[in-house]
Design an enzyme around this catalytic site. Structure first.
Site, PDB file in Angstrom:
ATOM      1  N   GLY A 120       5.978   6.805  -6.040  1.00 36.70           N
ATOM      2  CA  GLY A 120       5.749   6.969  -7.466  1.00 36.70           C
ATOM      3  C   GLY A 120       6.163   5.736  -8.241  1.00 36.70           C
ATOM      4  O   GLY A 120       6.234   5.749  -9.476  1.00 36.70           O
ATOM      5  N   THR A 121       6.436   4.661  -7.527  1.00 34.73           N
ATOM      6  CA  THR A 121       6.936   3.430  -8.153  1.00 34.73           C
ATOM      7  C   THR A 121       5.839   2.412  -8.426  1.00 34.73           C
ATOM      8  O   THR A 121       6.130   1.323  -8.917  1.00 34.73           O
ATOM      9  CB  THR A 121       8.006   2.790  -7.264  1.00 34.73           C
ATOM     10  N   LYS A 287       3.526  -3.912 -15.767  1.00 35.17           N
ATOM     11  CA  LYS A 287       3.820  -2.570 -16.288  1.00 35.17           C
ATOM     12  C   LYS A 287       4.705  -1.780 -15.325  1.00 35.17           C
ATOM     13  O   LYS A 287       5.712  -1.191 -15.728  1.00 35.17           O
ATOM     14  CB  LYS A 287       2.528  -1.799 -16.559  1.00 35.17           C
ATOM     15  N   THR A 288       4.343  -1.765 -14.041  1.00 37.45           N
ATOM     16  CA  THR A 288       5.146  -0.998 -13.088  1.00 37.45           C
ATOM     17  C   THR A 288       6.483  -1.677 -12.805  1.00 37.45           C
ATOM     18  O   THR A 288       7.475  -1.009 -12.528  1.00 37.45           O
ATOM     19  CB  THR A 288       4.377  -0.761 -11.776  1.00 37.45           C
ATOM     20  N   GLY A 356      11.555  -7.903  -3.941  1.00 36.47           N
ATOM     21  CA  GLY A 356      11.571  -6.516  -4.395  1.00 36.47           C
ATOM     22  C   GLY A 356      12.357  -6.327  -5.680  1.00 36.47           C
ATOM     23  O   GLY A 356      13.260  -7.096  -6.000  1.00 36.47           O
ATOM     24  N   GLY A 358      12.927  -2.712  -6.786  1.00 33.91           N
ATOM     25  CA  GLY A 358      13.130  -1.281  -6.935  1.00 33.91           C
ATOM     26  C   GLY A 358      14.555  -0.898  -7.280  1.00 33.91           C
ATOM     27  O   GLY A 358      14.793  -0.054  -8.138  1.00 33.91           O
ATOM     28  N   GLU A 359      15.518  -1.518  -6.615  1.00 38.00           N
ATOM     29  CA  GLU A 359      16.902  -1.058  -6.743  1.00 38.00           C
ATOM     30  C   GLU A 359      17.782  -1.927  -7.630  1.00 38.00           C
ATOM     31  O   GLU A 359      18.866  -1.497  -8.044  1.00 38.00           O
ATOM     32  CB  GLU A 359      17.528  -0.961  -5.345  1.00 38.00           C
TER      33      GLU A 359
END
Length: 395
Positions: A120-121, A287-288, A356, A358-359
């Site tokens: 969903g990322t 955007k993401t 990356g 994400g985190e």
């Protein structure tokens, strides 16, 4: 406790840095700039495309950090104590094994497959964008498929590695596709690149391959396939372990700037403003990417102010074991979060230049909030969450 391990780690380290800044009577940003490291202290090699200084300077500018009165309890808005805090965000750049399959059709469309998955990322979006760019096809002509174990091997969705890892596999597959098209074209007497060496042919424009030396000698993908009587052509990149670069260290960086407001009679902490500036190499999907950092900081708000696992002393079982009792941040807890990106693509890390993200958004978030709480109250809270009972003596 929130993952990744750098998350609780940066809470301890960045709060300690804030304490040191006060002990030295030094601005917290200035302290970090004075101790900025250009080399990885463990490997003794330079960091690749590190732009942490720019994160600090842009974040301070956007936040208006220069207007901060450094003295604790010195800033107020009506009955509210106001605190401004900041902290560094950081997370390693991970790259794993992956492979990708590409099928190019004679109508100019393509399907790309990898057994990765989207939590969903925004992996679908980012990987389609990378496929479009690397293949040299319009975005709307590319379909990226994932989430199926019949597809070529994909990495686990962890360690913020999917974009960098699968993106590299897509790049390698695109190179194989261009070579396969070149091998068809150089054997075709009707092709402008007839009799050239396939090794001298590259993608020269979207949908076209041609000579490295003379771009006027080029051929369209669809023409190559049609003249060869092919409906499609398919290639697959190889699964191989990423090579370790021992000459450089790869890490992503950022800085959070936070404003909190506290009614000393309650005393409940409200995060009222956030500016986050990140350096994660190339931003594939703006955007993401922004959404990733916002989501990370929202989790950081919960970590800082409300999330706690309480255990039943009689049974040893968690008492807060559902979302009615385990309190995560909701709309009322989250202010507008401004996100900015700095730096250039990190092509030393991989051919698409993307690390990356994400985190990294949650790393340093709780520390920035805790540092703002100290600035507002003069009280240092070392164990999370910062619940009202821990601030009862600030009035």
């Amino acid at each position: 406790m929130r993952a990744p391990g750098e998350c609780p780690g940066t809470y301890a380290l960045e709060c300690a840095m804030d304490e040191l800044a006060y002990a030295l009577n030094m601005d917290p940003v200035a302290l970090r700039l004075a101790n900025h490291a250009d080399k990885d202290p463990h490997k003794d090699v330079p960091f690749s495309a590190k732009h942490l200084k720019e994160c600090y300077s842009l974040g301070a500018e956007k936040f208006g950090w220069a207007k901060r009165n450094p003295k604790p309890r010195s800033m107020r808005e009506g009955d509210f104590l106001v605190g401004w805090g900041m902290a560094t965000a950081t997370y390693p750049a991970h790259k794993m094994e992956a492979a990708a399959k590409v099928q190019l059709r004679a109508d100019g469309s393509a399907t790309v497959q990898c057994a990765a998955h989207d939590l969903g990322t925004g992996a679908y979006t980012a990987l389609t964008q990378i496929s479009s760019e690397q293949l040299g096809l319009p975005f709307e002509k590319v379909k990226f498929e994932l989430g199926n174990t019949d597809f070529p091997f994909g990495p686990v969705a962890g360690g913020s590695n999917t974009t960098g890892t699968v993106g590299t596999a897509i790049h390698e597959a695109a190179q194989l596709l261009h070579k396969a098209l070149a091998e068809l074209a150089v054997k075709d007497s009707k092709s402008p690149v007839y009799n050239l060496s396939p090794d001298d042919i590259v993608m020269v424009a979207p949908g076209r391959i041609g000579s490295k030396m003379d771009n006027k000698k080029s051929d369209a993908y669809i023409d190559i396939l049609k003249r060869a009587g092919r409906d499609s052509i398919e290639v697959q990149s190889e699964l191989k372990e990423p090579e370790e670069n021992k000459k450089m260290a790869f890490q992503s960086w950022g800085a959070h700037f936070v404003k909190v407001k506290i009614d000393s009679l309650l005393p409940r902490v409200q995060v009222s403003r956030v500016v986050s500036v990140m350096n994660c190499g190339r931003v594939v999907s703006a955007k993401t990417a922004r959404s990733q950092i916002i989501g990370g900081f929202v989790m950081g708000i919960g970590m800082a102010l409300s999330e706690a696992t309480e255990y039943d002393p009689k049974t040893g079982m968690p008492a807060t074991r559902n979302l009615a009792d385990y309190h995560v941040a909701t709309n009322a807890d989250v202010p507008l979060i401004d996100v900015y990106f700095v730096g250039e693509p990190d092509f030393a890390f991989n051919p698409i230049g993307a690390r990356g993200m994400g985190e990294i958004g949650i790393t340093g978030a709780a520390a920035a909030i805790a540092n703002a709480v100290y600035h507002a109250t003069g009280k240092r809270v070392r164990d999370l969450p910062i619940t009202p009972d821990k601030l009862l003596d600030i009035a």
